[in-house]
Write an enzyme that holds these catalytic residues in place. Structure first.
Site, PDB file in Angstrom:
ATOM      1  N   LYS A 110      22.079 -18.715  16.898  1.00 43.57           N
ATOM      2  CA  LYS A 110      21.606 -17.340  17.093  1.00 43.57           C
ATOM      3  C   LYS A 110      20.866 -16.850  15.842  1.00 43.57           C
ATOM      4  CE  LYS A 110      24.698 -16.199  20.820  1.00 43.57           C
ATOM      5  NZ  LYS A 110      26.095 -15.959  21.158  1.00 43.57           N
ATOM      6  N   LYS A 189      18.693 -26.583  27.747  1.00 46.48           N
ATOM      7  CA  LYS A 189      19.870 -26.042  28.448  1.00 46.48           C
ATOM      8  C   LYS A 189      19.480 -24.757  29.176  1.00 46.48           C
ATOM      9  CE  LYS A 189      23.167 -22.910  27.342  1.00 46.48           C
ATOM     10  NZ  LYS A 189      24.394 -22.277  27.620  1.00 46.48           N
ATOM     11  N   LYS A 192      20.612 -17.739  30.011  1.00 47.78           N
ATOM     12  CA  LYS A 192      20.063 -16.394  30.221  1.00 47.78           C
ATOM     13  C   LYS A 192      19.142 -16.013  29.069  1.00 47.78           C
ATOM     14  CE  LYS A 192      24.504 -14.920  31.975  1.00 47.78           C
ATOM     15  NZ  LYS A 192      25.563 -15.190  30.979  1.00 47.78           N
TER      16      LYS A 192
HETATM   17  P1  ADP Z   1      24.263 -18.159  29.097  1.00 46.25           P
HETATM   18  O1  ADP Z   1      24.055 -19.271  28.091  1.00 46.25           O
HETATM   19  O2  ADP Z   1      23.331 -18.249  30.208  1.00 46.25           O
HETATM   20  O3  ADP Z   1      24.321 -16.780  28.458  1.00 46.25           O
HETATM   21  P2  ADP Z   1      27.127 -17.891  29.220  1.00 46.25           P
HETATM   22  O4  ADP Z   1      27.178 -18.078  27.741  1.00 46.25           O
HETATM   23  O5  ADP Z   1      27.486 -16.543  29.757  1.00 46.25           O
HETATM   24  O6  ADP Z   1      25.692 -18.358  29.734  1.00 46.25           O
HETATM   25  O7  ADP Z   1      28.036 -18.983  29.911  1.00 46.25           O
HETATM   26  C1  ADP Z   1      28.996 -18.785  30.902  1.00 46.25           C
HETATM   27  C2  ADP Z   1      29.578 -20.110  31.325  1.00 46.25           C
HETATM   28  O8  ADP Z   1      28.554 -20.923  31.898  1.00 46.25           O
HETATM   29  C3  ADP Z   1      30.135 -20.925  30.139  1.00 46.25           C
HETATM   30  O9  ADP Z   1      31.245 -21.652  30.597  1.00 46.25           O
HETATM   31  C4  ADP Z   1      29.004 -21.847  29.787  1.00 46.25           C
HETATM   32  O10 ADP Z   1      29.442 -23.023  29.160  1.00 46.25           O
HETATM   33  C5  ADP Z   1      28.441 -22.133  31.161  1.00 46.25           C
HETATM   34  N1  ADP Z   1      27.004 -22.481  31.091  1.00 46.25           N
HETATM   35  C6  ADP Z   1      25.984 -21.642  30.808  1.00 46.25           C
HETATM   36  N2  ADP Z   1      24.811 -22.295  30.862  1.00 46.25           N
HETATM   37  C7  ADP Z   1      25.110 -23.587  31.170  1.00 46.25           C
HETATM   38  C8  ADP Z   1      24.337 -24.761  31.381  1.00 46.25           C
HETATM   39  N3  ADP Z   1      23.011 -24.731  31.292  1.00 46.25           N
HETATM   40  N4  ADP Z   1      24.964 -25.907  31.687  1.00 46.25           N
HETATM   41  C9  ADP Z   1      26.319 -25.943  31.800  1.00 46.25           C
HETATM   42  N5  ADP Z   1      27.099 -24.863  31.616  1.00 46.25           N
HETATM   43  C10 ADP Z   1      26.521 -23.703  31.319  1.00 46.25           C
END
Ligand code: ADP
Ligand code: TRP
Length: 321
Positions: A110, A189, A192
């Site tokens: 970040k 990856k 959001k």
């Molecule tokens: P983002 O990265 O989109 O903000 P979050 O941090 O809110 O997502 O993640 C919520 C859940 O979804 C966590 O368990 C995270 O590991 C999983 N997750 C998010 N993006 C992925 C991805 N591209 N592949 C696998 N798991 C993911």
């Protein structure tokens, strides 16, 4: 076995969230004690509009309920409705070495992206540890990006237990290889915060735009394609069983395959997969007070468990006198 996981209401939920966490949580609720929550305190590290956070929290709740989280079978709530977790965060901060937090990849990533570091961002893993330890979770289903955060949680729990006795359960991560890292439409990856998502409940036009933008290589139509290096193949595979995956693989290896045809098919596959849930979702979106009532009941149940744990912790560290 107690299963627990949370998701940030920091934007539209996407296929990475769905396959790594949401779908598996909903399956677990059938034969496990399930704790599922929307981590709005964590989302404060990136969402700086109150109005947006409120809206996204309700939307994420509608998504989960539509997909099948059943508030009678599981405990489903919003993190900030159980403020005990912030007290535990403070207590755990004292069992958390600075070096542990300084090594956090997600914090370093970040900073590298230019987000101004503040204490919330730095302490994020301690709040996550509190989330998990406050409810005595045995297992935590997440994607691979959360692996280090879970290692930190385990580390914090072990240090606390060594100092004060066996209070906390040391949780196990649950990260199956097949969904550990769902790629986004640009091959990084899916996240959001990278603008590379395929969302669960967008309009068909948006879905079409997102799928048609998936990166593919420049192999000519008349040549065989390599499924193992193809983002489109990886995303499509999430919706296929073993047989379907093999059939798609065979099509890749046969000269003549057009990526644009596969993409058009994938739009239908995704759209149809979520159609029953989309209809469910509309009924929650139209009735936000019903959703608020469900979340309030969930928070009451979560709070009862949290209060019990916190009492033990306060006793162990000597906050009661
Ligand atoms: P983002 O990265 O989109 O903000 P979050 O941090 O809110 O997502 O993640 C919520 C859940 O979804 C966590 O368990 C995270 O590991 C999983 N997750 C998010 N993006 C992925 C991805 N591209 N592949 C696998 N798991 C993911
Ligand atoms: N940090 C997690 C993420 O960004 C969200 C989260 C917060 C979480 N608290 C949790 C996940 C507790 C599992 C358990 O995805």
């Amino acid at each position: 076995m107690r299963i627990l996981s949370g998701i940030q209401p920091s934007g539209q939920l996407h296929l990475g969230n769905y396959f790594a966490m949401m779908k598996r949580m909903i399956e677990y609720q059938e034969d496990h004690e399930l704790f599922c929550f929307l981590v709005n305190y964590h989302a404060l590290t990136t969402v700086t509009s109150g109005e947006l956070l409120r809206k996204q929290t309700l939307e994420a709740a509608c998504d989960f309920l539509a997909l099948g989280i059943d508030p009678d079978k599981s405990i489903f709530w919003v993190q900030g409705d159980v403020p005990e977790v912030t007290e535990l965060t403070w207590i755990l901060s004292n069992s958390t070495p600075m070096g542990l937090l300084e090594r956090a990849h997600s914090y370093k990533d970040k900073l590298a992206k230019g987000i101004a570091p503040n204490h919330g961002l730095f302490a994020y893993p301690v709040l996550m540890a509190a989330d998990i330890l406050l409810y005595g979770a045995d297992r935590v289903p997440v994607g691979k990006d959360q692996k280090q955060h879970l290692e930190m949680t385990r580390d914090i729990a072990i240090r606390f237990n060594q100092a004060y006795g066996e209070i906390f359960i040391v949780p196990e991560p649950d990260i199956p290889d097949s969904v550990a890292m769902v790629p986004g439409i640009d091959g990084q990856k899916m996240s959001k915060s990278y603008g590379n998502t395929i969302d669960l409940f967008s309009e068909r036009g948006t879905l079409k735009k997102q799928v048609m933008s998936i990166v593919t290589d420049a192999t000519p139509i008349e040549e065989p394609k390599n499924p193992d290096k193809c983002v489109l193949f990886a995303i499509y595979s999430l919706f296929l069983d073993e047989k379907g995956r093999q059939e798609l693989k065979d099509r890749y290896l046969t000269p003549g395959l057009k990526y644009s045809i596969v993409k058009k098919e994938l739009i239908d596959v995704i759209w149809n997969h979520f159609t029953p849930y989309r209809e469910n979702r509309a009924s929650y979106v139209e009735n936000p007070d019903r959703v608020r009532r469900i979340l309030a009941k969930g928070a009451d149940k979560a709070r009862a468990v949290a209060a019990d744990y916190l009492r033990k912790v306060r006793q162990a560290v000597g906050l009661n006198y």
